[in-house]
Design an enzyme around this catalytic site. Structure first.
Site, short mmCIF file in Angstrom:
data_model
loop_
_atom_site.label_atom_id
_atom_site.label_comp_id
_atom_site.label_asym_id
_atom_site.label_seq_id
_atom_site.Cartn_x
_atom_site.Cartn_y
_atom_site.Cartn_z
N HIS A 48 9.66 8.00 13.99
CA HIS A 48 8.67 6.92 14.03
C HIS A 48 7.38 7.92 13.75
CE1 HIS A 48 8.17 3.17 13.88
NE2 HIS A 48 6.45 3.33 12.92
N ASP A 97 9.78 -6.72 -4.91
CA ASP A 97 9.27 -7.28 -3.93
C ASP A 97 9.14 -8.95 -4.06
OD1 ASP A 97 6.37 -8.03 -2.64
OD2 ASP A 97 5.69 -5.99 -2.30
N ASP A 110 13.12 6.87 9.65
CA ASP A 110 12.10 7.38 10.24
C ASP A 110 11.93 6.72 11.34
OD1 ASP A 110 10.00 9.43 11.26
OD2 ASP A 110 8.72 7.63 10.12
N ASN A 163 14.83 -10.61 6.02
CA ASN A 163 15.24 -9.37 5.59
C ASN A 163 16.17 -8.23 6.71
OD1 ASN A 163 13.22 -8.03 6.72
ND2 ASN A 163 11.95 -7.74 4.72
N THR A 174 11.34 4.36 5.90
CA THR A 174 10.06 4.83 6.93
C THR A 174 9.63 3.80 7.30
OG1 THR A 174 8.47 5.17 4.61
CG2 THR A 174 9.27 7.17 5.71
N SER A 175 9.93 1.97 7.49
CA SER A 175 9.76 1.13 7.55
C SER A 175 9.69 0.27 8.82
CB SER A 175 10.22 0.08 5.83
OG SER A 175 8.96 -0.10 5.19
N LYS A 184 0.39 -1.13 0.00
CA LYS A 184 -0.09 0.23 -0.36
C LYS A 184 0.87 1.24 -0.09
CE LYS A 184 -2.14 -1.88 4.03
NZ LYS A 184 -1.77 -3.27 2.84
N ILE A 185 1.94 0.98 0.62
CA ILE A 185 2.97 2.27 0.94
C ILE A 185 3.48 2.52 -0.40
CG2 ILE A 185 4.37 4.13 1.99
CD1 ILE A 185 2.53 2.15 4.71
N CYS A 194 8.75 -2.57 3.06
CA CYS A 194 8.35 -4.15 2.95
C CYS A 194 8.59 -4.04 4.77
CB CYS A 194 9.61 -4.40 2.11
SG CYS A 194 11.47 -4.78 2.79
N PRO A 195 7.87 -4.87 4.84
CA PRO A 195 7.91 -5.22 6.66
C PRO A 195 9.45 -5.88 7.04
CG PRO A 195 6.65 -6.87 5.68
CD PRO A 195 7.25 -6.22 4.12
P1 NAI Z 1 2.23 -3.64 3.25
O1 NAI Z 1 2.03 -4.92 3.14
O2 NAI Z 1 0.44 -3.22 2.36
O3 NAI Z 1 3.10 -3.67 1.57
C1 NAI Z 1 4.14 -4.91 2.66
C2 NAI Z 1 4.90 -4.81 0.79
O4 NAI Z 1 6.28 -5.40 0.74
C3 NAI Z 1 4.41 -6.31 -0.01
O5 NAI Z 1 3.88 -6.02 -1.64
C4 NAI Z 1 4.95 -7.29 0.43
O6 NAI Z 1 4.64 -8.21 -0.87
C5 NAI Z 1 6.67 -7.37 0.20
N1 NAI Z 1 7.08 -7.58 1.12
C6 NAI Z 1 7.35 -8.56 2.16
N2 NAI Z 1 8.60 -9.27 2.50
C7 NAI Z 1 9.08 -8.62 1.94
C8 NAI Z 1 10.44 -8.76 1.73
N3 NAI Z 1 10.76 -9.47 2.17
N4 NAI Z 1 11.37 -8.66 0.60
C9 NAI Z 1 10.52 -7.39 0.16
N5 NAI Z 1 9.44 -6.91 -0.43
C10 NAI Z 1 8.28 -7.72 0.61
O7 NAI Z 1 1.88 -2.92 3.94
P2 NAI Z 1 2.56 -1.25 3.60
O8 NAI Z 1 1.07 -0.36 4.51
O9 NAI Z 1 3.29 -0.68 2.23
O10 NAI Z 1 3.26 -0.96 4.67
C11 NAI Z 1 4.94 -1.36 5.13
C12 NAI Z 1 5.95 -1.36 6.00
O11 NAI Z 1 5.96 0.44 6.37
C13 NAI Z 1 5.76 -2.09 7.09
O12 NAI Z 1 5.75 -2.31 7.60
C14 NAI Z 1 5.83 -0.55 8.12
O13 NAI Z 1 6.51 -1.37 8.56
C15 NAI Z 1 6.03 0.43 7.82
N6 NAI Z 1 5.16 0.77 8.79
C16 NAI Z 1 5.28 2.30 9.01
C17 NAI Z 1 5.20 3.60 9.32
C18 NAI Z 1 5.93 4.84 10.38
O14 NAI Z 1 4.66 5.47 10.97
N7 NAI Z 1 6.86 4.98 10.09
C19 NAI Z 1 4.01 2.83 9.51
C20 NAI Z 1 2.93 2.21 8.93
C21 NAI Z 1 3.26 0.96 8.57
#
Ligand code: NAI
Length: 346
Positions: free
Chosen positions: A294, A176, A257, A210, A231-232, A156-157, A204-205
Site C-alpha cells: 500500500h 465506470d 499494491d 464490487n 492499486t485500489s 482522478k487516478i 474504483c472504490p
Molecule cells: P475517484 O472518486 O476520483 O474515482 C473513482 C471512480 O470510480 C469514479 O469515476 C466512480 O464513478 C468510479 N466507480 C465507483 N464505483 C464503481 C464501480 N462499482 N465500478 C466501476 N467504477 C466505479 O477516486 P480516485 O481518487 O481516483 O481513487 C480511486 C481509488 O484508488 C480509491 O477509491 C482508493 O480505493 C484507491 N486509492 C489507493 C491508494 C493507494 O495508495 N494504493 C491511494 C489513494 C486511493
C-alpha cells in the site's frame, strides 16, 4: 484558547514529519500513537475532539459508540477511501471527513511503475546484476505500445493513469459505473474489459457491490496472459481465485499494491517472522507477482497535501461549521442527496 485535541492512530515517522511541517500544525494538540484504532485502543482518545485514522483502522459500530462516549466529535481520515468505516452507523453520531484527493499522480505513476517492473522483469534483472549475473535468459518482456489496457474507474487516478498509458501508445478502454460525459474515453461494458484487455488496472472504490469483481468466473473470461494491476483496494480481487489463475497460466502477471487481508501485515516489518497468510506467501513466491505494501500514495507531495487537507478539514469543522470533505452514507449512496456541504450533514 484551548487547542483542538487529536488522537492520531497508526502513526508512522513520515506521518509525523508531514503533519509537523504543516503551516497550521501549531493550532492543534496532536498525540501520535503507533497502534491502530480498534475497540481496545479507543480509550486513548478519551478527552480528544478528533481521531485521525488511516486505511486499516477498523471503525465498526462498537468503536463508534465508544468514541462518542469518549467525547470524540470527528473522525478525520487521512486518506481518500473510507470502506473501513461503518458510515451508515456513524450517521447522526460522529462526523467523518476525508482527503478526497492528494496526488492522483502518486498512485497512477506507481501503477505504471509496477506494470513496467513486472513486464520488463526489472525486479529479476536488479537481483541478477547485484550478484554479477549478467545473463538475460528468462527476462524477455513485451512492448506496451499497441497493447489494450482496460481501466476500471475513471475518476482522478484512473484519468491520470489513462493519460500515462496513452503516452506509451497504448489503446485505452474503460468501465465506470458513472461514465464521464464528453471525456473522450471509450467506455465499454465489464464483459468487454475482460475480453479485450491485455492489461487491466483497477481504479474504483471498494463497495459491497464490487467486492471480488475479479473472481474465478471473470478471470476465465480474460485474455490468456492478462496482466492485472490493483492499486485500489485489495478486496476487489478474490485472492484465492487470483492465485489459481496464476497457477493455471491464465494470468500473466499481477501487480498488487493492495491485498484483501493486508490489514494483518502491511505497514509492518515481519522480515524476522513466519507470516501465517499462506495465500499472500504463495503470491509473493510467484516470479510474475509484484507486491508493494500500500505504497502507491507515498510521495512527498501526497504526504504534504494529506497533512494540509486533514488539518484544514478539522479546522473548518470546529471553526466555520462547514464541512466540504464530509463523508456520510446519504451522500455516498443517494445520487440525489440534498447535502451541499455548506453545512454539516447532520
Ligand atoms: P475517484 O472518486 O476520483 O474515482 C473513482 C471512480 O470510480 C469514479 O469515476 C466512480 O464513478 C468510479 N466507480 C465507483 N464505483 C464503481 C464501480 N462499482 N465500478 C466501476 N467504477 C466505479 O477516486 P480516485 O481518487 O481516483 O481513487 C480511486 C481509488 O484508488 C480509491 O477509491 C482508493 O480505493 C484507491 N486509492 C489507493 C491508494 C493507494 O495508495 N494504493 C491511494 C489513494 C486511493
Amino acid at each position: 484558547m484551548r487547542k483542538t485535541k487529536i488522537a492520531f492512530y497508526d502513526a508512522k515517522e513520515y506521518d509525523k514529519q508531514s503533519f509537523m511541517a504543516s503551516n497550521i500544525n501549531e493550532e492543534f494538540d496532536i498525540a501520535y500513537y503507533e497502534t491502530r484504532l480498534n475497540k481496545d485502543t479507543c480509550k486513548l482518545a478519551e478527552g480528544c475532539d478528533v481521531v485521525c485514522i488511516f486505511v486499516n483502522d477498523d471503525v465498526n459500530p462498537e468503536v463508534i459508540d465508544q468514541l462518542k462516549e469518549n467525547g470524540v466529535k470527528l473522525i478525520a481520515l487521512r486518506c481518500a477511501g473510507y470502506n473501513n468505516v461503518d458510515i451508515e452507523y456513524a450517521y447522526g453520531k460522529i462526523h467523518i471527513v476525508r482527503v478526497p484527493a492528494y496526488s492522483p499522480y502518486a498512485v497512477a505513476e506507481h501503477a505504471m511503475a509496477l506494470l513496467l517492473t513486472s513486464i520488463r522483469r526489472i525486479h529479476k534483472g536488479y537481483i541478477r546484476t547485484r550478484d554479477f549475473n549478467f545473463s538475460l535468459n528468462g527476462l524477455t518482456g513485451f512492448d506496451l505500445h499497441g497493447k489494450t489496457v482496460g481501466v476500471i474507474g475513471t475518476g482522478k487516478i484512473g484519468r491520470v493513469f489513462t493519460d500515462i498509458c496513452k503516452g506509451f501508445g497504448m489503446k485505452v478502454i474503460a468501465y465506470d459505473k458513472f461514465p464521464a460525459a464528453d471525456s473522450g474515453i471509450e467506455y465499454v461494458s465489464l464483459e468487454e474489459i475482460w475480453e479485450r484487455s491485455d492489461i487491466i488496472s483497477l481504479h474504483c472504490p471498494l463497495t459491497d457491490e464490487n467486492r471480488h469483481m475479479i473472481n474465478a468466473e471473470t478471470i476465465r473470461k480474460m485474455k490468456k496472459g492478462v496482466v492485472l494491476i490493483n492499486t485500489s483496494r485489495g478486496a476487489l480481487i478474490d485472492s484465492e481465485a487470483l492465485l489459481e489463475g496464476i497457477k493455471a497460466r491464465q494470468i500473466g502477471a499481477a501487480c498488487l499494491d493492495v491485498y484483501e487481508e493486508e490489514s494483518n501485515v502491511f505497514f509492518h516489518d515481519y522480515s524476522n517472522h513466519i507470516v501465517n497468510d499462506d495465500t499472500l506467501a504463495r503470491l509473493i513466491s510467484m516470479p510474475n507477482v509484484i507486491v508493494t505494501s500500500h505504497q502507491a500514495f507515498l510521495t512527498n507531495e501526497a504526504l504534504s497535501n494529506i497533512a494540509d487537507t486533514t488539518l484544514e478539514n478539522i479546522r473548518e469543522f470546529f471553526e466555520k461549521d462547514t464541512c466540504p470533505n464530509e463523508v456520510c452514507y446519504k451522500c455516498a449512496n443517494l445520487a440525489n442527496c440534498k447535502q451541499t456541504h455548506e453545512k454539516k450533514c447532520f
